[in-house]
Design a protein around this motif. Sequence first.
Motif, PDB file in Angstrom:
ATOM      1  N   GLN A 129       0.826  -1.207   0.000  1.00 39.10           N
ATOM      2  CA  GLN A 129       0.000   0.000   0.000  1.00 39.10           C
ATOM      3  C   GLN A 129       0.858   1.253   0.000  1.00 39.10           C
ATOM      4  O   GLN A 129       0.506   2.262  -0.618  1.00 39.10           O
ATOM      5  N   ALA A 130       1.997   1.218   0.675  1.00 35.69           N
ATOM      6  CA  ALA A 130       2.896   2.376   0.688  1.00 35.69           C
ATOM      7  C   ALA A 130       3.367   2.706  -0.723  1.00 35.69           C
ATOM      8  O   ALA A 130       3.506   3.887  -1.091  1.00 35.69           O
ATOM      9  N   ASN A 137      -0.856  11.538   1.499  1.00 33.06           N
ATOM     10  CA  ASN A 137      -1.758  10.587   2.142  1.00 33.06           C
ATOM     11  C   ASN A 137      -0.963   9.597   2.984  1.00 33.06           C
ATOM     12  O   ASN A 137       0.269   9.531   2.910  1.00 33.06           O
ATOM     13  N   TRP A 138      -1.702   8.838   3.787  1.00 29.20           N
ATOM     14  CA  TRP A 138      -1.096   7.934   4.750  1.00 29.20           C
ATOM     15  C   TRP A 138      -1.527   6.490   4.483  1.00 29.20           C
ATOM     16  O   TRP A 138      -2.605   6.245   3.941  1.00 29.20           O
ATOM     17  N   ASP A 167       9.311   5.804   3.255  1.00 25.47           N
ATOM     18  CA  ASP A 167       9.041   7.190   2.856  1.00 25.47           C
ATOM     19  C   ASP A 167       7.590   7.627   3.042  1.00 25.47           C
ATOM     20  O   ASP A 167       7.302   8.828   3.024  1.00 25.47           O
ATOM     21  N   THR A 168       6.670   6.673   3.164  1.00 26.45           N
ATOM     22  CA  THR A 168       5.240   6.980   3.288  1.00 26.45           C
ATOM     23  C   THR A 168       4.833   6.916   4.755  1.00 26.45           C
ATOM     24  O   THR A 168       5.115   5.932   5.434  1.00 26.45           O
ATOM     25  N   VAL A 594     -14.376   1.246  -6.553  1.00 24.15           N
ATOM     26  CA  VAL A 594     -13.851   1.813  -5.304  1.00 24.15           C
ATOM     27  C   VAL A 594     -13.102   3.100  -5.620  1.00 24.15           C
ATOM     28  O   VAL A 594     -12.316   3.176  -6.572  1.00 24.15           O
ATOM     29  N   SER A 595     -13.344   4.123  -4.802  1.00 22.27           N
ATOM     30  CA  SER A 595     -12.598   5.369  -4.945  1.00 22.27           C
ATOM     31  C   SER A 595     -12.149   5.845  -3.557  1.00 22.27           C
ATOM     32  O   SER A 595     -12.812   5.544  -2.559  1.00 22.27           O
ATOM     33  N   PRO A 596     -10.996   6.531  -3.508  1.00 19.94           N
ATOM     34  CA  PRO A 596     -10.111   6.915  -4.605  1.00 19.94           C
ATOM     35  C   PRO A 596      -9.390   5.712  -5.222  1.00 19.94           C
ATOM     36  O   PRO A 596      -9.447   4.610  -4.666  1.00 19.94           O
ATOM     37  N   ALA A 597      -8.721   5.926  -6.338  1.00 20.71           N
ATOM     38  CA  ALA A 597      -8.106   4.824  -7.079  1.00 20.71           C
ATOM     39  C   ALA A 597      -7.029   4.115  -6.275  1.00 20.71           C
ATOM     40  O   ALA A 597      -6.771   2.924  -6.493  1.00 20.71           O
ATOM     41  N   TRP A 598      -6.400   4.828  -5.314  1.00 20.07           N
ATOM     42  CA  TRP A 598      -5.338   4.214  -4.515  1.00 20.07           C
ATOM     43  C   TRP A 598      -5.859   3.530  -3.249  1.00 20.07           C
ATOM     44  O   TRP A 598      -5.065   3.034  -2.443  1.00 20.07           O
TER      45      TRP A 598
END
Length: 617
Positions: A129-130, A137-138, A167-168, A594-598
């Motif tokens: 996910q990172a 975003n987190w 980094d995330t 599903v949104s957002p795309a990430w």
Amino acid sequence: MTYEKKGWFALVALILSAMVRVLWPHPANATEANLIVFNAKITTQDAKNPSPTALAVKDGKFLAVGTDEETKKLRGKETRVLDAGGRRLIPGLNDSHGHYVRGGRFYNSEVRWDGVPSLQIALNMIREQADRTPEGNWVRVIGGWSPFQFEEKRMPTPTELNQAAPDTPVFILYLYSMGFLNEAGLKALGVTVENAQEKAPPGGRYEVVDGRLTGRLLAEPDPTILYKTIGSLPPLSAEDQLNSTRHFFRELNRFGMTSAVDAGGGGHKYPVDYTGTALLAGSPDLPLRISYYLFPQQKGNEYREFVEWMANHGLFHDGALHLDHGYELEGAGEFLVWSAGDFENFTADRPDLTRRERWREDLKRVAQLLVERGWPLRIHATYDESIGHILDVFEEVDREERAAGRKGFVGIRWAVDHAETLKQANLERIKKLGGGVAIQNRMAFAGEYFIERYGAGVADHAPPVRALLDAGIPVGAGSDATRVSTYNPWISLYWLVTGRSVGGTPLLSAENRLSREEALELYTIGSAWFSQEEGVKGRIAPGQYADFALLNKDYFAVAEEEIRGIESVLTVTGGVIVYGAEEFAGLAPELPQVSPAWSPVKLFGGYYRTSEHRSEK
């Protein structure tokens, strides 16, 4: 037209009418069903009709429940008829205490560790996910897991989190006991060794070891530091919150849930933060009945908040346009005033309400307002000591109200939430005042820490489920999802039946465990009491709401460990199919992407499924 022709047409009409009556003996507008399900093992929870095989639904309610042959007589031209394939069919599950409106608001932004079997898989999920989370975003894991569910039986280390996401920024919440930030998260929040003590609110701290921040956030026992961290994370847009709520409610339907009693929550303001659910309620697509209580957010100004809500929002107002009792304002709680809230942090000492300024005056003022106005209420209380102090106030309010010629608590639907260490004397006081108790499987996620602090002899009746039932006190089962327990109701049912935590630790004594029948009743009929709906849902019987679930495994026949793997293959709310799997997969309405795309939900889904989690590969 000649007399002979008129006679001929009349004869034809008479013959056709007779044929219609023979082929379709029930008028379409009276007794034809919208939906029939047959060849099922139906658990009705109706003593008059305990084990039929078929049901018929019309206009959102059960029309008939009986044999396949009897029920098929209600078939009309437009009736949908489904073969259950001999599966178990139960009333729709109903969580008596969860935070589902808030859960929907955040679902699409969260990585869910619910049910993940190993820490290695969990860390791989963080890593994946990172890599796909955009700047600003987190990666966040907000509850629903226990270290004891993992094969490794431990928490993640700071080094592991930093390696997974160098980094995330990452934040991980474990119950309301502790949280974890990686180095990027500490940097994003501006927390340093020098300012850590200043930034930490009272009752919490950022852990420092050997002059270095470890990334652990500790509630000792006040969880404000955890609330504050969650509140600092970027929110979803209003559009994405609606999308998130749709997908979250579909996830609940996956497990056979058709109703929930929502207990508000910290950092969740009414009505502004309820937008996603409110918009869904105003559409034809609401798949879950929500009864919600109002939780004040302004510490010290709770009385004013309730006065404003009473002036502007009607009690029992149903905001759902297409579903009875679909989105209904039910009352006040689970917090009434912050000064009287105790905390379920079993890694820290029990809080003492009497050490807080004005807790008694604050609680009495709000309780008196609610009772005078006839508002149902519920109050968060983990420990018997807290419950005793709260009951002192409630009994005083009751006495004063009666002395003034009013009814006091008579007719007020009220309850204690949680009550893990409730003892007999206070149990009897709750009964005398006409209250109920909503229990949750929080011990399934924190029981090991509870035993470490209080001992197995206390844990075996935490909470005292059997004593509550024996006393005749209304009891509803639930989860306290999503930040404490998982939202999967079968984990709670598993805990009630087996008495074990998600890590397999024995908790409840044999005497305090329930039969499968008893546990299911608490998760249906029992929960309906807390929204004053026990007369319309929880049973499969004519006239009741047509809320039910067809299961992939027979709850009453599988081994105990298999209870945790039960899901629905067909969930129906108000006669409408809201979830389908296997041969029923195409019957539920299609959801938007599903949104957002990430969103992590796009990659991992919700509750853990082996086939859906790329991180296991």
